[in-house]
Design a protein around this motif. Structure first.
Motif, short mmCIF file in Angstrom:
data_model
loop_
_atom_site.label_atom_id
_atom_site.label_comp_id
_atom_site.label_asym_id
_atom_site.label_seq_id
_atom_site.Cartn_x
_atom_site.Cartn_y
_atom_site.Cartn_z
N ALA A 36 0.83 -1.22 0.00
CA ALA A 36 0.00 0.00 0.00
C ALA A 36 0.86 1.27 0.00
O ALA A 36 0.31 2.38 -0.04
CB ALA A 36 -0.91 -0.01 1.21
N ASP A 37 2.20 1.12 0.04
CA ASP A 37 3.11 2.26 0.26
C ASP A 37 2.78 3.47 -0.62
O ASP A 37 2.57 4.59 -0.13
CB ASP A 37 4.57 1.86 -0.04
CG ASP A 37 5.05 0.69 0.80
OD1 ASP A 37 4.32 0.27 1.71
OD2 ASP A 37 6.16 0.18 0.52
N LEU A 38 2.76 3.26 -1.94
CA LEU A 38 2.63 4.39 -2.87
C LEU A 38 1.20 4.93 -2.89
O LEU A 38 0.98 6.13 -2.69
CB LEU A 38 3.06 3.98 -4.28
CG LEU A 38 2.95 5.07 -5.34
CD1 LEU A 38 3.80 6.29 -4.95
CD2 LEU A 38 3.36 4.55 -6.71
N ALA A 39 0.25 4.03 -3.08
CA ALA A 39 -1.15 4.47 -3.16
C ALA A 39 -1.56 5.16 -1.86
O ALA A 39 -2.25 6.19 -1.87
CB ALA A 39 -2.05 3.28 -3.46
N GLY A 40 -1.09 4.61 -0.73
CA GLY A 40 -1.44 5.17 0.58
C GLY A 40 -0.82 6.54 0.79
O GLY A 40 -1.45 7.44 1.33
N ALA A 41 0.44 6.70 0.36
CA ALA A 41 1.13 7.99 0.55
C ALA A 41 0.47 9.06 -0.31
O ALA A 41 0.27 10.19 0.14
CB ALA A 41 2.60 7.85 0.19
N ASN A 67 4.35 5.82 7.56
CA ASN A 67 3.02 6.20 8.06
C ASN A 67 1.92 5.39 7.38
O ASN A 67 0.81 5.30 7.89
CB ASN A 67 2.77 7.69 7.84
CG ASN A 67 3.63 8.54 8.75
OD1 ASN A 67 4.15 8.04 9.75
ND2 ASN A 67 3.79 9.81 8.41
N VAL A 68 2.22 4.83 6.22
CA VAL A 68 1.27 3.96 5.52
C VAL A 68 1.49 2.51 5.95
O VAL A 68 0.58 1.81 6.39
CB VAL A 68 1.46 4.07 3.98
CG1 VAL A 68 0.52 3.10 3.26
CG2 VAL A 68 1.25 5.50 3.52
N LEU A 69 2.73 2.08 5.81
CA LEU A 69 2.98 0.63 5.94
C LEU A 69 2.75 0.12 7.35
O LEU A 69 2.44 -1.06 7.53
CB LEU A 69 4.37 0.27 5.42
CG LEU A 69 5.61 0.76 6.18
CD1 LEU A 69 6.03 -0.25 7.23
CD2 LEU A 69 6.75 0.99 5.19
N GLU A 70 2.86 1.00 8.34
CA GLU A 70 2.66 0.55 9.71
C GLU A 70 1.23 0.08 9.95
O GLU A 70 0.98 -0.80 10.75
CB GLU A 70 3.01 1.67 10.70
CG GLU A 70 4.50 1.85 10.88
CD GLU A 70 5.12 0.71 11.69
OE1 GLU A 70 4.41 0.10 12.50
OE2 GLU A 70 6.31 0.42 11.48
N ARG A 71 0.27 0.67 9.24
CA ARG A 71 -1.12 0.25 9.41
C ARG A 71 -1.55 -0.75 8.33
O ARG A 71 -2.36 -1.64 8.57
CB ARG A 71 -2.03 1.48 9.40
CG ARG A 71 -3.51 1.17 9.53
CD ARG A 71 -3.86 0.55 10.89
NE ARG A 71 -5.28 0.18 10.96
CZ ARG A 71 -5.82 -0.59 11.88
NH1 ARG A 71 -5.08 -1.08 12.86
NH2 ARG A 71 -7.10 -0.88 11.87
N ALA A 72 -0.97 -0.60 7.12
CA ALA A 72 -1.32 -1.52 6.03
C ALA A 72 -0.77 -2.92 6.33
O ALA A 72 -1.28 -3.91 5.81
CB ALA A 72 -0.77 -1.01 4.71
#
Ligand code: FMN
Length: 397
Positions: free
Chosen positions: A114-119, A129-134
């Motif tokens: 989810a890194d890119l889409a989430g950022a 900040n994304v990967l910790e929850r994804a």
């Protein structure tokens, strides 16, 4: 989902995970040890990474249970992250004065995560900040809540089980999950696979992938045994239980396809070979049974009394020790993706998470049908329903 409400909070390397489940009746006896055992089942499996050696998950019940029984109020469960000790400077909710993060910002998104889409969506600079929850660490909360739902379902004679059917292109001979002997073999297997020969090939495939810094996916099967007919409904799109199960299973990180019963293969055969013929069955309260279960226990979005069967396809997980090509978001130049300590294959653990999601959905469907604020009322409504079913079909004379 209408009667049970589940939510969770928590980051992968934060202080811990919190799960809240509202809507269970009062008076359900909760076996805390069994909840802990479910958490350990999620942590096992050949192909897991180093994190599992650090975490020994325990469910800390904060609310909703008194002296071992549910109160009917929301249940809150806390699972501490032991690894937080190593991440305090990076993950604390509020930095201590003078405390600096030890780790640089993550700026090279991993394809498939989810890194890119989430950022892009949330405007985060640090992909952490994304990967910790994804991260699928969150699925520990699901498994804790699913374990309580399993205990609720057990009061109605329903059991949820799973097995691994394939890893990469290695296919196992499926175990019969309704047989306790087969089930014991699956539970004892490090890959949740009852076929010893296939298990050995799967282990070899995982070893080879690990050696290459690569990852593997596979297929799992989740079965609910002891199901009564009549859960779910055909009357509205969002009440069709096959759809609700599919959504819940698809929500498991890395699941990319869900099949109910014989699903995909039904598209390739005639109707006469696709459906499950109805026959008298004196063993059932409703006096009817099927000679096969291609529908996976669901017709018109309603359970038909056969086991509910769903298969899930897990993609290979995205964190590769030999990372794929990506872009450094600081420079905009090509760069290999971020790599983080990671699993190689999560299919066995994913099956345990899928069991939890199935249990949550079925417990909700059970409560939607039978209602009740305390177990006594829910069980009484269930017994009354079975008594009604008994009178619906003639005796076959
Ligand atoms: C039990 C479990 C453990 C997982 N562990 C990892 C992991 O260690 N590394 C990783 O990159 N992905 C892991 N994943 C998969 C990612 O969480 C998932 O691919 C990511 O959130 C993106 O979501 P998507 O694959 O559903 O699109 C795991 C999944 C499950 C079910």
């Amino acid at each position: 989902m209408r009667r049970l409400v589940f939510s969770s909070a928590g980051e992968s390397h934060g202080r811990g995970l919190v799960a809240v489940l509202s809507g269970l009746p009062a008076g359900l006896e909760v076996d805390r040890e069994a909840v802990g055992e479910e958490l350990r089942r999620r942590q096992r499996g050949y192909g897991r990474g180093g994190r599992m050696a650090i975490e020994a998950d325990e469910a800390d019940f904060l609310a909703g249970v008194r002296h071992g029984r549910t109160l009917g109020s929301p249940i809150a469960i806390l699972i501490w992250n032991r690894d937080f000790a190593n991440w305090q400077a990076d993950m604390a909710a509020f930095a201590e004065p003078g405390q600096e993060p030890k780790r640089p910002a993550v700026r090279k998104p991993r394809p498939g995560h989810a890194d890119l889409a989430g950022a892009l969506k949330y405007g985060h600079h640090d992909l952490r900040n994304v990967l910790e929850r994804a991260s699928a660490r969150e699925t520990a909360a699901r498994v804790a809540v699913g374990a309580v739902c399993k205990q609720f379902l057990a009061a109605f004679g329903v059991a949820v089980r799973s097995q691994v059917l394939a890893i990469e292109d290695v296919q196992a001979k499926p175990a019969d999950l309704s047989s306790d002997e087969d089930w014991a073999r699956v539970e004892a297997s490090c890959l949740r696979c009852g076929d010893a020969e296939a298990e050995a090939s799967m282990r070899a495939a995982i070893d080879a992938a690990r050696e290459d810094g690569d990852t593997l996916g596979g297929i799992g099967e989740v079965v609910a045994l002891g199901m009564p007919p009549g859960l779910g409904s055909y009357v509205s799109w969002d009440e069709r239980l096959d759809a609700v199960i599919a959504a819940a299973l698809m929500s498991v990180p890395s699941v990319k396809a869900v099949e109910i019963g014989d699903g995909l293969s039904l598209a390739r055969v005639r109707g006469s070979a696709a459906h499950d013929e109805i026959a008298p069955d004196a063993r059932r309260t409703w006096k009817l049974g099927r000679s096969s279960n291609r529908a996976g226990g669901l017709e018109g979005g309603v359970t038909n009394g056969e086991p509910v069967v769903a298969r899930v396809a897990f993609k290979p997980i995205p964190t590769l020790q030999q990372p794929l090509q990506s872009v450094d978001l600081d420079t905009g130049a090509p760069e290999i993706a971020h790599a983080e300590r990671s699993d190689v294959c999560v299919v066995p653990a994913g099956c345990v998470v899928a069991e939890a999601m199935m249990a949550l959905v079925l417990a909700d469907a059970m409560l939607c049908k039978f209602g009740g604020d305390c177990m006594e009322d829910t069980l009484a409504a269930y017994q009354a329903y079975l008594a009604r079913l008994e009178g619906m079909v003639g005796d076959g004379a």
